[in-house]
Motif scaffolding. Structure first.
Motif, short mmCIF file in Angstrom:
data_model
loop_
_atom_site.label_atom_id
_atom_site.label_comp_id
_atom_site.label_asym_id
_atom_site.label_seq_id
_atom_site.Cartn_x
_atom_site.Cartn_y
_atom_site.Cartn_z
N TYR A 1 12.22 34.85 2.22
CA TYR A 1 13.33 34.48 3.09
C TYR A 1 13.10 34.99 4.51
N ILE A 2 13.86 34.42 5.42
CA ILE A 2 13.79 34.76 6.84
C ILE A 2 14.97 35.67 7.16
N LYS A 3 14.68 36.84 7.73
CA LYS A 3 15.72 37.78 8.11
C LYS A 3 16.36 37.37 9.44
N GLU A 4 17.56 37.83 9.67
CA GLU A 4 18.30 37.55 10.90
C GLU A 4 17.63 38.24 12.09
N ILE A 5 17.65 37.55 13.22
CA ILE A 5 17.18 38.15 14.47
C ILE A 5 18.40 38.32 15.39
N ASP B 1 7.72 33.97 12.80
CA ASP B 1 7.34 35.35 13.11
C ASP B 1 7.28 36.15 11.81
N PRO B 2 6.09 36.62 11.42
CA PRO B 2 5.96 37.36 10.16
C PRO B 2 6.83 38.63 10.10
N SER B 3 7.23 39.15 11.23
CA SER B 3 8.08 40.34 11.25
C SER B 3 9.45 40.09 10.63
N TYR B 4 9.84 38.83 10.52
CA TYR B 4 11.16 38.47 10.01
C TYR B 4 11.11 37.83 8.63
N ASP C 1 14.76 46.91 -3.83
CA ASP C 1 14.26 46.85 -2.45
C ASP C 1 13.58 45.51 -2.17
N ASP C 2 13.85 44.96 -0.99
CA ASP C 2 13.11 43.78 -0.54
C ASP C 2 11.69 44.22 -0.21
N ILE C 3 10.76 43.30 -0.27
CA ILE C 3 9.36 43.59 -0.02
C ILE C 3 8.94 42.92 1.28
N GLU C 4 8.40 43.71 2.18
CA GLU C 4 7.90 43.14 3.44
C GLU C 4 6.47 42.68 3.22
N LEU C 5 6.19 41.47 3.63
CA LEU C 5 4.84 40.92 3.52
C LEU C 5 3.97 41.43 4.66
N PRO C 6 2.67 41.47 4.43
CA PRO C 6 1.80 41.71 5.59
C PRO C 6 2.04 40.58 6.59
N HIS C 7 1.67 40.75 7.85
CA HIS C 7 1.90 39.71 8.84
C HIS C 7 1.18 38.43 8.41
N GLY C 8 1.93 37.52 7.83
CA GLY C 8 1.31 36.29 7.39
C GLY C 8 2.26 35.40 6.63
N GLU C 9 1.70 34.33 6.10
CA GLU C 9 2.45 33.33 5.34
C GLU C 9 1.83 33.21 3.97
N ILE C 10 2.68 33.03 2.94
CA ILE C 10 2.14 32.81 1.60
C ILE C 10 1.48 31.45 1.57
N ASN D 1 -2.01 37.07 13.39
CA ASN D 1 -1.99 38.11 14.41
C ASN D 1 -1.01 37.65 15.49
N PRO D 2 0.17 38.27 15.54
CA PRO D 2 1.18 37.79 16.49
C PRO D 2 0.83 38.11 17.95
N PHE D 3 -0.20 38.92 18.18
CA PHE D 3 -0.52 39.36 19.53
C PHE D 3 -1.64 38.56 20.18
N GLU D 4 -2.44 37.84 19.38
CA GLU D 4 -3.49 37.03 19.98
C GLU D 4 -3.86 35.87 19.07
#
Length: 91
Positions: free
Chosen positions: A10-14, A34-37, A51-60, A75-78
């Motif tokens: 799921y996508i968390k609120e921003i 944005d993988p952070s959400y 507990d919810d599980i945070e994924l590494p920065h990526g998509e399944i 990589n959200p930075f480059e």
């Protein structure tokens, strides 16, 4: 999953202020990408694991045997010239 677990991504609120700041930095920004959400909720036996599980920065990308996911790492930075993948296993 192999033991009857259900996994929901799921996508968390921003917060609006953070969203406005991100839009200033990148006009094409959307927190859905944005993988952070992104997080996972795991249900087992009809009950949510606490507990919810945070994924590494990526998509399944794919579900593999033994409760393992193939994750397309982002990589959200480059922007990279290649695609990275990783394995993520639920325990």
């Amino acid at each position: 999953m192999s033991d009857g677990r259900i996994v929901l991504e799921y996508i968390k609120e921003i917060l609006p202020g953070i969203y406005r700041q991100k839009i200033k930095e990148n006009k094409n920004y959307h927190h859905f990408g944005d993988p952070s959400y992104r997080s996972l909720i795991v249900l087992k036996g009809g009950k949510q694991i606490p507990d919810d599980i945070e994924l590494p920065h990526g998509e399944i990308s794919m579900l593999l045997p033994n409760d393992t996911f193939l994750i397309k790492l982002l990589n959200p930075f480059e922007e990279e010239d290649f695609t990275r993948f990783g394995l993520f296993q639920l325990k």
